[in-house]
Design a protein around this motif. Structure first.
Motif, short mmCIF file in Angstrom:
data_model
loop_
_atom_site.label_atom_id
_atom_site.label_comp_id
_atom_site.label_asym_id
_atom_site.label_seq_id
_atom_site.Cartn_x
_atom_site.Cartn_y
_atom_site.Cartn_z
N ASP A 9 0.56 -1.20 -0.15
CA ASP A 9 -0.07 -0.15 0.06
C ASP A 9 0.89 1.21 0.09
N VAL A 10 0.09 2.30 -0.54
CA VAL A 10 1.02 3.56 -0.42
C VAL A 10 1.09 4.13 1.11
N MET A 11 2.14 5.31 1.18
CA MET A 11 2.10 5.94 2.56
C MET A 11 0.92 6.65 3.10
N ARG A 12 0.67 6.48 4.07
CA ARG A 12 -0.61 7.50 4.54
C ARG A 12 -0.37 8.55 5.53
N CYS A 13 -1.32 9.54 5.67
CA CYS A 13 -0.97 10.50 6.37
C CYS A 13 -0.90 9.91 8.01
N ASP A 14 0.19 10.66 8.69
CA ASP A 14 0.42 10.46 9.98
C ASP A 14 -0.73 10.88 10.85
N LEU A 15 -1.47 11.92 10.62
CA LEU A 15 -2.73 12.37 11.32
C LEU A 15 -3.89 11.59 11.17
N CYS A 16 -4.35 11.68 9.86
CA CYS A 16 -5.81 10.93 9.64
C CYS A 16 -5.38 9.26 9.65
N GLU A 17 -4.46 9.02 9.26
CA GLU A 17 -4.02 7.64 8.72
C GLU A 17 -4.62 6.86 7.84
N THR A 18 -5.49 7.77 6.89
CA THR A 18 -6.39 7.00 5.91
C THR A 18 -6.11 7.71 4.58
N ALA A 19 -5.76 8.95 4.64
CA ALA A 19 -5.62 9.91 3.38
C ALA A 19 -4.00 9.37 2.85
N VAL A 20 -3.90 9.44 1.56
CA VAL A 20 -2.52 9.16 0.80
C VAL A 20 -1.79 10.52 1.24
N VAL A 21 -0.25 10.24 1.52
CA VAL A 21 0.56 11.49 1.94
C VAL A 21 0.87 12.20 0.69
N GLN A 22 0.69 13.57 0.81
CA GLN A 22 0.93 14.32 -0.41
C GLN A 22 2.06 15.50 0.34
N MET A 23 2.13 15.97 1.51
CA MET A 23 3.00 16.73 2.12
C MET A 23 3.65 16.15 3.08
N HIS A 24 4.99 17.01 3.42
CA HIS A 24 5.93 16.66 4.65
C HIS A 24 6.22 17.97 5.39
N CYS A 25 6.12 17.79 6.68
CA CYS A 25 6.70 18.77 7.36
C CYS A 25 8.33 18.45 7.68
N ASP A 26 9.09 19.18 7.20
CA ASP A 26 10.39 19.32 7.46
C ASP A 26 11.07 19.64 8.71
N THR A 27 10.31 20.34 9.53
CA THR A 27 10.63 20.84 10.71
C THR A 27 10.03 19.68 11.81
N CYS A 28 9.08 18.96 11.80
CA CYS A 28 8.57 18.07 12.64
C CYS A 28 8.79 16.59 12.02
N LEU A 29 9.36 16.51 10.70
CA LEU A 29 9.49 15.19 10.03
C LEU A 29 8.13 14.40 10.15
N VAL A 30 6.95 15.09 9.79
CA VAL A 30 5.63 14.29 9.59
C VAL A 30 5.02 14.30 8.53
N ASN A 31 4.53 13.25 7.96
CA ASN A 31 3.69 13.20 6.62
C ASN A 31 2.48 13.45 6.82
N LEU A 32 1.94 14.26 5.58
CA LEU A 32 0.55 14.75 5.91
C LEU A 32 -0.02 14.84 4.53
N CYS A 33 -1.30 14.59 4.76
CA CYS A 33 -2.31 14.83 3.54
C CYS A 33 -2.50 16.37 3.40
N LYS A 34 -3.01 17.00 2.24
CA LYS A 34 -3.57 18.20 1.96
C LYS A 34 -4.19 18.68 3.36
N ALA A 35 -5.33 17.83 3.67
CA ALA A 35 -6.22 18.14 4.50
C ALA A 35 -5.80 18.14 5.76
#
Length: 560
Positions: A9-35
């Motif tokens: 499976d593709v990587m998922r957002c670290d917050l919602c854990e469902t949406a596909v990762v599209q963004m990344h916070c270089d400060t916190c090293l967290v993977n995020l979806c746009k929402a």
């Protein structure tokens, strides 16, 4: 299968854990979806969140936070304190007058250094340890075999003993049987005699009975008695049996008779292994053919150099040699023709202290007064190394392409060998395991042996000092007597050959010493030399001697 944990499976957002990762916070090293970007931005407003596209993660430097100034990022680096610093740190008095660099430049330099070290680990050190591990494994396998052979030898010796003991037992039992049969035969003969006597006595008894019962007086008087004879009883035969007296089985004595084991040992030789090299060169290639020393070395040719004094010689090829002497000119000569091909003056106008030729064929020389090591490329002189508080003397190029430079400090109390890769210092060799200096002060010559030992002709100490690649002292050679001129050993130029021989010029005795790679004296080369100074060998193991006495370079054949 849970799509969030599926390996496909593709990587998922670290917050919602469902949406596909599209963004990344270089400060916190967290993977995020746009929402979820907005939610993450306001989750900790104390941070400067750098949200980028997921594919561009790690492209933005994550600067370290300043330990002295809260919320400040360290974008600069203090070279004096060797720590990252922020703008406020630079403005403070704490780093006043210190050399400050951009941290990204320092990072790039650090990465280059790490990459070099990684390359050395990957290409040199790790393969060396692999070879060592293989060697230990082979030794273990060989040990298993040899101990097995030892046990077999003991078993065989035991079987030999058993055979000899069986023979001895058989022999003793045969002797017992022979003794028994002899005694039984004697007793049987004795028994036969007694039985015959008993038969005779019965006959006597019968005759007596008949005489008593008869009326015939003549028969009565004809009876004669043998009673007196029979009253003499036969001797009693008492056989004496042999006794078996077993030898005392005493452990120690039996061990001595049977055989004993010598003690085992496990020695440790810290000079046995040398670092593996990936360079394809004559020094690091396959083992060369074995060559024997000639009984009488012979002079092949002599080249007049025109110097007022002659110090150094270095082979550019089997046809050309570089020389240096008492002026600023370094001269290239044709060996076969003896003609001058090229002259190059030092950049400073002073005479070079020592010369060498690199693997790529460039001329290298040291300048004592300017504290520099220089390289000549396409007849242009480039400064490679500039020293502070140290003065370069001897120089040589190694099989790996590095430079080994001998240097002494300004007050002439310390001498060390430094290995350079380009202009970067890789290794310093100065003291032995007890912290004592390896070298004395003064002019020295240097070379690398085929086995990667570093060989220094220490003029001040009147010795050749040899260390291994790690800088550990292997031996010191202080000459051999009787010397040709019966003068003290005075080493000058030094070189090596394909057989790992070490050759050292001795200008007091007008000769060259040849020792093996372990420091054992082999032979002198005389050939009418006059104050030999510099030495070098070509790829065919011809020796070139720079003679200060007559300013000539002599080519000598000394190996078969």
């Amino acid at each position: 299968m849970d799509p969030r944990t599926s390996a496909q499976d593709v990587m998922r957002c670290d917050l919602c854990e469902t949406a596909v990762v599209q963004m990344h916070c270089d400060t916190c090293l967290v993977n995020l979806c746009k929402a979820c970007v907005g939610e993450h931005m306001i989750s900790d407003e104390s941070k400067d969140h750098r949200v980028i596209k997921f594919q561009a993660r790690k492209s933005t430097p994550l600067y370290p936070g300043c330990t002295s100034h809260n919320k400040q990022q360290c974008t600069m680096y203090c070279n004096q304190c060797d720590i990252p610093v922020c703008i406020k740190c630079i403005a403070s008095d704490q780093h006043l007058g210190h050399k400050i660099s951009e941290i990204l430049k320092v990072v790039d330099e650090k990465k280059v250094k790490i990459n070099k070290e990684r390359t050395e680990l990957y290409e040199t050190i790790y393969p060396t340890y692999q070879d060592i591990a293989s060697d230990v494994q082979n030794r273990m396998s060989q040990l298993e075999k040899e101990y097995g052979d030892l046990s077999t030898a003991i078993t065989k010796h035991g079987e030999d003993w058993h055979r000899e003991i069986d023979k001895l037992v058989k022999k003793l039992k045969a002797e017992v049987d022979e003794m028994k049969n002899t005694q039984l035969q004697t007793l049987q003969k004795h028994l036969d005699e007694i039985n015959k006597t008993m038969s005779d006595i019965k006959d006597e008894i019968n005759s007596a009975d008949m005489a008593i019962d008869t009326n015939d007086l003549s028969k009565l008087f004809s009876v004669t008695s043998s009673v007196n004879i029979y009253r003499n009883l036969p001797n009693k035969l008492a056989p004496s049996l042999p006794r078996f007296i077993p030898g005392k089985i005493q452990g120690k004595e039996l061990c001595k008779l049977f055989g004993t084991l010598s003690s085992s040992s496990l020695t440790s030789d810290k000079y046995a292994y040398s670092m593996k090299t990936t360079q394809k060169s004559p020094e690091a290639g396959s083992s060369p053919p074995v060559k024997q020393l000639l009984d009488q070395p012979e002079t092949v040719t002599t080249i007049n150099t025109g110097y007022q004094c002659l110090n150094s010689v270095a082979c550019l090829s089997d046809e050309e040699i570089w020389t240096s002497g008492g002026d600023s000119t370094m001269k290239l000569f044709s060996i076969n023709q003896g003609s001058l091909l090229k002259s190059i003056r030092t950049k400073s106008g002073y005479e070079p202290c020592n010369i060498a030729v690199t693997k790529s064929g460039d001329l290298v020389y040291t300048e004592y007064g300017y504290r520099t090591v220089n390289i000549v490329k396409n007849e242009k002189i480039e400064e490679v190394i500039r020293l502070q508080n140290w003065i370069p003397t001897g120089v040589c190029s190694t099989s790996s392409g590095d430079l080994l430079v001998i240097m002494e400090n300004d007050d002439y109390t310390q001498t060390k060998v430094v290995c350079y890769s380009d202009s970067t210092e890789k290794q310093t060799i100065q003291f032995d395991d007890k912290g004592k200096p390896l070298y004395s002060s003064g002019l020295c010559y240097i070379t690398e042996n085929r086995n990667l030992d570093i060989c220094v002709s220490d003029i001040g100490a009147k010795a050749v000092v040899v260390v291994n690649q790690a800088g550990k002292l292997r031996f010191r050679y202080t000459g051999h007597t009787p010397a040709p001129k019966n003068k003290p050993f005075n080493p000058r130029g030094i070189t090596t050959d394909s057989q790992s021989h070490i050759l050292t010029a001795d200008d007091y005795n007008h000769c060259v010493h040849i020792i093996d790679q372990d420091g054992q004296f082999l032979r002198y080369i005389d050939c009418g030399l006059s104050q030999p100074r510099g030495l070098c060998t070509d790829t065919n193991d011809n020796l070139f001697v720079a003679q200060d006495g007559n300013r000539q370079v002599k080519k000598i054949k000394y190996l078969q």
